[in-house]
Design a protein around this motif. Structure first.
Motif, mmCIF file in Angstrom:
data_model
loop_
_atom_site.group_PDB
_atom_site.id
_atom_site.type_symbol
_atom_site.label_atom_id
_atom_site.label_comp_id
_atom_site.label_asym_id
_atom_site.label_seq_id
_atom_site.Cartn_x
_atom_site.Cartn_y
_atom_site.Cartn_z
ATOM 1 N N PHE A 37 50.810 43.385 44.070
ATOM 2 C CA PHE A 37 50.438 42.080 43.527
ATOM 3 C C PHE A 37 49.422 42.223 42.387
ATOM 4 O O PHE A 37 48.527 41.399 42.239
ATOM 5 N N SER A 40 48.737 39.150 40.156
ATOM 6 C CA SER A 40 48.622 37.891 40.887
ATOM 7 C C SER A 40 47.204 37.368 41.027
ATOM 8 O O SER A 40 46.977 36.375 41.696
ATOM 9 N N ASN A 41 46.248 38.040 40.431
ATOM 10 C CA ASN A 41 44.846 37.608 40.470
ATOM 11 C C ASN A 41 44.292 37.500 41.884
ATOM 12 O O ASN A 41 43.499 36.612 42.170
ATOM 13 N N LEU A 42 44.708 38.398 42.769
ATOM 14 C CA LEU A 42 44.118 38.422 44.101
ATOM 15 C C LEU A 42 42.745 39.068 44.006
ATOM 16 O O LEU A 42 42.582 40.128 43.410
ATOM 17 N N THR A 43 41.757 38.424 44.583
ATOM 18 C CA THR A 43 40.402 38.967 44.581
ATOM 19 C C THR A 43 40.233 39.918 45.769
ATOM 20 O O THR A 43 41.059 39.940 46.687
ATOM 21 N N ASP A 46 40.205 37.908 48.800
ATOM 22 C CA ASP A 46 41.554 37.521 49.228
ATOM 23 C C ASP A 46 42.201 38.646 50.028
ATOM 24 O O ASP A 46 42.797 38.409 51.087
ATOM 25 N N ILE A 47 42.085 39.859 49.520
ATOM 26 C CA ILE A 47 42.718 41.000 50.178
ATOM 27 C C ILE A 47 42.078 41.252 51.542
ATOM 28 O O ILE A 47 42.775 41.559 52.517
ATOM 29 N N ILE A 50 43.465 38.646 53.790
ATOM 30 C CA ILE A 50 44.865 38.959 54.085
ATOM 31 C C ILE A 50 44.932 40.059 55.146
ATOM 32 O O ILE A 50 45.750 39.989 56.073
ATOM 33 N N ALA A 87 50.157 37.648 51.679
ATOM 34 C CA ALA A 87 49.715 37.605 50.277
ATOM 35 C C ALA A 87 50.577 36.648 49.464
ATOM 36 O O ALA A 87 50.068 35.900 48.629
ATOM 37 N N VAL A 90 49.365 33.227 50.104
ATOM 38 C CA VAL A 90 48.084 32.987 49.434
ATOM 39 C C VAL A 90 48.316 32.729 47.944
ATOM 40 O O VAL A 90 47.768 31.790 47.368
ATOM 41 N N ILE A 91 49.144 33.558 47.336
ATOM 42 C CA ILE A 91 49.438 33.416 45.903
ATOM 43 C C ILE A 91 50.146 32.094 45.635
ATOM 44 O O ILE A 91 49.838 31.390 44.677
ATOM 45 N N LYS A 94 47.873 29.315 45.429
ATOM 46 C CA LYS A 94 47.089 29.309 44.195
ATOM 47 C C LYS A 94 47.912 28.787 43.023
ATOM 48 O O LYS A 94 47.432 28.037 42.202
#
Length: 159
Positions: A37, A40-43, A46-47, A50, A87, A90-91, A94
């Motif tokens: 990802f 996908s701008n996962l911080t 976020d991870i 997750i 994930a 979550v994405i 967003k």
């Protein structure tokens, strides 16, 4: 610890099993998610979330008896698969996925499908979630056409 020992530890709420999972699987889990990802701008937060949510789902699956481990290392693959689905959710919350992301994620999700056996219900749920994400990422005009053709059973001439 082996996958069998970890499954027994999870069933018995053994702290050693959870520590082993967190210590030995978290880094690999994180790097796979970051790679899968990457756009996908996962911080990091976020991870981390997750990973924790994936552990909860893993525990529920183990305790319900719906996990079949066919080989050593499959537990990690199963955890990663849960993480990828989490994930995606979550994405999706967003922002909708682009068509390119849908293709990339789909390839990555199905690449590891051979690493463990899923029940028919889990496969259907995975497919449904993918279809929902793909449908949600379509423009409104395309959604309208799909709805009229597939749900309302209208002919193309009518649409």
């Amino acid at each position: 610890m082996t996958d069998s020992q970890l499954l027994i530890g999870i069933m018995q709420n053994d702290e050693r099993a959870w520590k082993h999972i967190c210590k030995n699987m978290k880094q690999g889990f994180t790097s796979i998610l970051v790679q899968t990802f990457q756009f996908s701008n996962l911080t990091n937060e976020d991870i981390e979330d997750i990973f924790q949510e994936s552990l909860i789902v893993l525990m529920q699956k183990v305790k319900s008896g719906s996990i079949i481990i066919s080989r050593e290392g499959a537990l990690f693959s199963y955890l990663v698969q849960i993480g990828k689905l989490t994930a995606c959710n979550v994405i999706r919350k967003k922002r909708p996925l682009t068509p390119e992301e849908v293709i990339t994620i789909s390839r990555n999700l199905h690449k590891e499908d051979k690493d463990f056996e899923m029940t028919v219900t889990e496969k259907q749920q995975t497919q449904n979630e993918f279809i929902d994400r793909a449908f949600d990422s379509l423009p409104d005009t395309c959604k309208t056409i799909f709805k009229k053709f597939y749900w309302e059973r209208k002919q193309f001439d009518e649409i």
